[in-house]
Design a protein around this motif. Structure first.
Motif, mmCIF file in Angstrom:
data_model
loop_
_atom_site.group_PDB
_atom_site.id
_atom_site.type_symbol
_atom_site.label_atom_id
_atom_site.label_comp_id
_atom_site.label_asym_id
_atom_site.label_seq_id
_atom_site.Cartn_x
_atom_site.Cartn_y
_atom_site.Cartn_z
ATOM 1 N N GLN A 44 5.383 -3.398 3.026
ATOM 2 C CA GLN A 44 4.025 -2.906 2.938
ATOM 3 C C GLN A 44 4.018 -1.330 3.512
ATOM 4 O OE1 GLN A 44 -0.529 -4.243 4.320
ATOM 5 N NE2 GLN A 44 1.117 -4.967 5.478
ATOM 6 N N ASN A 48 1.699 1.064 1.081
ATOM 7 C CA ASN A 48 0.188 1.474 1.476
ATOM 8 C C ASN A 48 0.423 2.905 1.373
ATOM 9 O OD1 ASN A 48 -0.484 -1.048 1.534
ATOM 10 N ND2 ASN A 48 -1.131 -1.049 3.741
ATOM 11 N N HIS A 82 0.478 -9.023 2.063
ATOM 12 C CA HIS A 82 0.977 -8.066 1.202
ATOM 13 C C HIS A 82 2.114 -9.003 0.321
ATOM 14 C CE1 HIS A 82 2.505 -4.188 -0.187
ATOM 15 N NE2 HIS A 82 3.563 -4.696 -0.050
ATOM 16 N N HIS A 86 0.821 -8.325 -3.413
ATOM 17 C CA HIS A 86 1.199 -7.256 -3.918
ATOM 18 C C HIS A 86 2.772 -7.285 -4.426
ATOM 19 C CE1 HIS A 86 -1.982 -4.741 -3.469
ATOM 20 N NE2 HIS A 86 -2.022 -5.078 -1.931
ATOM 21 N N LEU C 352 -7.853 0.036 4.226
ATOM 22 C CA LEU C 352 -7.813 -1.084 3.142
ATOM 23 C C LEU C 352 -8.362 -2.386 3.783
ATOM 24 C CD1 LEU C 352 -4.352 -0.355 1.561
ATOM 25 C CD2 LEU C 352 -6.717 0.480 0.778
ATOM 26 N N THR C 368 -8.629 -2.581 -3.482
ATOM 27 C CA THR C 368 -7.452 -2.843 -4.262
ATOM 28 C C THR C 368 -7.303 -1.547 -5.095
ATOM 29 O OG1 THR C 368 -7.778 -5.207 -4.587
ATOM 30 C CG2 THR C 368 -6.524 -4.306 -6.060
ATOM 31 N N TYR C 371 -5.718 1.048 -3.146
ATOM 32 C CA TYR C 371 -4.165 0.749 -3.115
ATOM 33 C C TYR C 371 -3.603 1.180 -4.393
ATOM 34 C CZ TYR C 371 0.000 -1.932 -2.788
ATOM 35 O OH TYR C 371 1.358 -2.432 -2.904
ATOM 36 N N ARG C 374 -3.442 5.097 -4.768
ATOM 37 C CA ARG C 374 -2.101 5.537 -3.944
ATOM 38 C C ARG C 374 -0.931 5.609 -4.580
ATOM 39 N NH1 ARG C 374 -3.320 2.874 2.165
ATOM 40 N NH2 ARG C 374 -5.235 3.877 2.256
#
Lengths: 246, 189, 464
Positions: A44, A48, A82, A86, C352, C368, C371, C374
């Motif tokens: 993460q 991030n 995460h 993700h 976030l 989101t 994110y 980024r």
């Protein structure tokens, strides 16, 4: 049930007692968790920061480490969030899909999988609960003030079940503490101010022990508490629960 | 050249839009279409409801509520200032009170639908110092969904009015009477 | 200059930061009470999101339907590809009307296009008539919030400004009296206005009408007294049907200020007899955003400002710290589309935490998208090089168990052995400016675990 313990990198290095408490608490609840030694991090911090591509080898390593377990339990909702959200960047092999759905925050695991929402034991202190955003808004472990005035959640239920405990009524029940991973250094000024404001809410309302289920937020808040030399003890919820359950 | 821009924008929108997604059906959520709710909500946003026995009590009620109003315009009775869509701004600017028929009241938010046909002049409901809307209580609906469902169309101009003009632009302090009417009363019968 | 640097300036005045935070939190709490009072609120958010998604998926068709309906209503429709064309169209309409005095109600689009300075350069008087906008126009500042443009100012600041520009008593800071002074001043401007510019909250494809929502009544007063009405709208303001407004009017004001509805919800379809109405439809980067699958949902935005009020970063850094027309979380996902380099720090001005996403009345996945921006910025090398290379290094360390274990041991040892003054030096360690570092334990968890009996037998390798 094969359960792996994932101990996020900063807990491993700075808060080993939280990892130990997690392991022991699970054992008391009848779960023998195993700690696969090759584990590192969920990736993460890189993602991030906008470096998701550089995190992909970490994701793969994570999946390889944990794919043989039924559950992966971590004392940090943020890491779990995460992994669940993700790791969509990886090819969705059966292993990847399995690890994403098998990852659980400790408190979520206790509440949802073990179906435990009360524990025997006493903790006669005024306890302030910090709701971490990724656990609360991301993993829906607690109600959100954006949606409902009802302040309820997995951890507050567990804590309320302890004898003698009093939970602090905060002015702002679920405002972010300002940790935010690398945000805490890239926006150090705002991060610190948010942390100070969060701590002030606890001070104003009488918190003696500040707890939560995500050690990253607590690390930040503890840094603020210690700098200001405030009479507040910061403990991960695993430490409290492990301490009271025989 | 705007013709070119028109084509460019439409072509880009067509090229860049996602695959078609369905248009949801909006249910009628029901709700409370009562005078009590309408009255409470309107009071909460700075307006007032005054109950009348019937439209025949209108002038007497106004006499009581606005004894000092000198420049009064209304399509419902003979006011002191005749207003139509040609009325010059200088006359409109002097009006103390406009009394206009409202068409629909919405209980959830205290607003009243006011179509152009009921306004005498489009600027009248905002330029007047005080505004009174006359409404048949049987025309109160629960929600905005129900209000729009009752509107065949919105004409050339029309608006929902919810209470008096207000602002909180200075430190979030609520001040009634920004640019439009300083007070709003709904005369319900 | 990055958001963090501008935020640090704002933070220097700690009391003012507290006040700004609390004032906006108060708005957030009003929003909460209004939302809790509507049982179907979450369903309405879903509907609003669905209607907007559908509209974007047929945007070219709805724009044409809207144009045809508006033209049938006797409205002149103009198309502007960018800000320059938008400004030129409005100047042209004004000149053709032989006008020199414009009254303007709130429009973030005209702010985005920097219309005011353009018109003034061309000899046109433009008066912003929304109270907050008028205040900042006097002060020559940009808005710091899309709904509360002057929220960065205290009443004493407004008092000083009005003393200078409107001749109010020196030291007068009562909001009631200051508002009354503005009312008198602006009445004269409304009465003299020749052209009125308004923004557009919603444009209805089926009727060709535009809907403008205000509390002050300034749009209605300006438009209905002037000879010419110009409504400026981004292409994303379209909604298909009149009945869709039932959904959006229930969400907008509750989300924005906690009111059940704005005071005026005004539907402008046709010009009054003898008058003119123009609608300027503007792209200015929007079709490009539509073409970015990860970011197109940002076009659902109805500009309620709820994400600003709830954002813990915005409340403590102020709108100007974003240096973009639309500040806050939504601005941070809109701005990189316009200028990725200039606004590169904005997607990082967030923890976030996700509160923005949860208050958004049209369910834009704001955090989101932050994110995801980024990642776009990282790939485009628009993040600081030091960060980029340290992350690359970390990526290699954390993909290897052995290197990771050694690095951790070294760091903890260093923390224990080095003096506090060095480990906490602000110049070396941004963490330590306001926070203590964790106390480094002698033993990591893995070192402890390795000595436990449980560590020895690994589980059997049958698949789970």
């Amino acid at each position: 049930m094969k359960v792996a313990l994932f101990v996020p990198c900063y807990i491993d290095q700075f808060y080993p007692q939280v990892g130990i408490a997690t392991l022991q608490l699970l054992e008391k609840l009848g779960v023998q968790a195993h700690f696969p030694a090759q584990q590192t991090c969920c990736g993460q911090p890189l993602a991030n920061s906008g470096c998701e591509r550089d995190a992909l080898p970490i994701y793969k390593h994570f999946v390889e480490t944990f794919s043989d377990y039924d559950y992966v339990v971590a004392p940090s909702g943020s890491c779990v969030y995460h992994v669940r959200k993700h790791f969509d960047k990886l090819d969705q092999t059966a292993d990847v899909q399995h690890v994403r759905s098998a990852a659980y925050d400790l408190i979520d695991f206790i509440s949802t999988v073990l179906k435990v929402d009360a524990l025997p034991g006493a903790f006669p202190h005024k306890v302030g609960l910090h709701l971490s955003c990724h656990g609360q808004r991301g993993l829906h472990q607690a109600n959100e003030s954006e949606m409902t005035p009802v302040r309820d959640g997995q951890l507050s239920r567990l804590l309320r079940s302890l004898d003698g405990i009093e939970l602090t009524q905060l002015n702002r029940n679920d405002e972010c503490c300002g940790f935010g991973g690398t945000f805490c250094v890239s926006e150090a000024g705002i991060s610190a101010r948010m942390g100070q404001d969060r701590v002030a809410d606890h001070v104003r309302n009488g918190t003696q022990v500040l707890t939560g289920s995500d050690m990253s937020c607590l690390m930040h808040l503890e840094g603020i508490v210690r700098r200001a030399k405030l009479p507040i003890k910061v403990m991960h919820a695993a430490e409290i629960l492990n301490g009271v359950v025989a | 050249m705007s013709t070119t821009s028109r084509e460019r924008i439409l072509a880009a929108a067509k090229a860049n839009k996602p695959a078609e997604l369905p248009l949801p059906t909006v249910p009628d959520f029901g709700g409370e279409a009562t005078v009590e709710r309408f009255t409470t909500v309107l009071a909460g946003i700075g307006g007032t409801v005054v109950r009348m026995g019937g439209p025949e009590e209108l002038e007497a009620t106004l006499q009581q509520l606005f004894p000092e109003a000198r420049h009064v315009a209304s399509p419902l009775f003979r006011g002191t200032v005749p207003v139509d869509r040609e009325t010059p701004t200088s006359i409109l600017a002097e009006i103390d009170l406009a009394v206009l028929p409202g068409e629909i009241g919405v209980a959830e938010n205290g607003c009243v639908w006011l179509p152009e046909a009921n306004m005498l002049h489009r600027a009248l409901p905002t330029i007047t110092q005080h505004l009174a809307l006359v409404l048949d209580q049987r025309r109160i609906v629960a929600t905005m969904h129900q209000a729009y469902a009752q509107l065949p169309d919105t004409g050339g101009y029309g608006k929902f009015v919810a209470g008096p003009s207000k602002t909180a632009d200075i430190e979030q302090s609520l001040v009634i009477g920004a640019h439009g009417a300083r007070s709003l009363v709904v005369l319900l019968y | 200059m990055s958001h963090a640097i501008r935020a640090d300036k704002f933070l220097l005045d700690a009391d003012r930061t507290t006040w700004h935070d609390e004032t906006l939190w108060f708005v957030r709490e009003k929003r909460d009470r209004a939302v809790y009072g509507v049982p179907e609120f979450q369903e309405l958010r879903e509907l609003a999101s669905g209607i907007k998604n559908h509209t974007l998926s047929r945007l070219d068709l709805y724009l044409q339907e809207f144009e045809a309906a508006a033209q049938a209503n006797g409205v002149h429709v103009h198309w502007a590809a960018d800000a320059a064309e938008h400004n030129a169209i409005i100047l042209d309409i004004t000149r053709k009307a032989g006008a020199t005095r414009i009254v303007k109600s709130k429009s973030m689009l005209t702010e985005e296009c920097h219309l005011n300075p353009y018109l003034m350069q061309h000899g046109i008087e433009v008066v912003d008539t929304d109270l907050g906008e008028r205040i900042i126009q006097f002060r020559d500042e940009p808005p710091s919030h899309i709904v509360l443009p002057a929220i960065h100012l205290k009443k004493e600041d407004v008092g000083d400004t009005f003393h200078t520009h409107l001749g109010t008593t020196k030291g007068e800071s009562d909001p009631q009296r200051l508002t009354e002074a503005a009312r008198q001043h602006l009445r004269a401007k409304f009465i003299a206005g020749e052209v009125a510019i308004s923004g557009v909250n919603f444009a209805i494809a089926e009727t060709g009408a535009v809907v403008v929502c205000t509390n002050e009544g300034n749009a209605d007063l300006g438009v209905n007294l002037a000879r010419v009405h110009i409504a400026a709208m981004g292409i994303e303001k379209i909604i298909p049907r009149l009945s869709d407004l039932g959904v959006f009017t229930r969400l907008l004001a509750r989300s924005a200020t906690g009111q059940p509805v704005t005071t005026y919800t005004s539907h402008f379809a046709k010009p009054a007899p003898g008058k003119e109405m123009h609608i300027v439809i503007v792209d200015n980067g929007r079709t490009q955003q539509l073409g970015r699958p990860d970011f197109r949902a940002s076009l659902k935005c109805i500009r309620c400002g709820a994400c600003m009020n709830t954002c813990p970063v915005y409340r403590r850094s102020g709108g100007h710290s974003y240096d973009f027309t639309v500040p806050g979380p939504i601005g941070a996902i809109l701005s990189p589309n316009i200028d990725m380099k200039k606004h590169a720090s904005l997607p990082f001005a967030s923890t976030l935490c996700g509160s923005c996403t949860d208050v958004c009345p049209v369910k834009i996945d704001i955090h989101t998208q932050l994110y995801k921006w980024r990642q776009v910025l990282g790939e485009a090398n628009e993040i600081p090089a030091s960060k980029k290379w340290s992350m690359k290094f970390m990526g290699r360390v954390l993909a290897s168990t052995r290197v990771y274990g050694l690095g951790g041991q070294f760091a903890r040892k260093a923390l224990r052995l080095l003096p506090h003054g060095l480990t906490h030096a602000p110049s070396m360690n941004a963490w330590a400016v306001a926070r203590e570092l964790p106390e480094a334990p002698k033993q990591s968890f893995r070192e402890w675990y390795a000595k436990q009996p449980a560590a020895q037998p690994a589980p059997s390798q049958t698949s789970a």
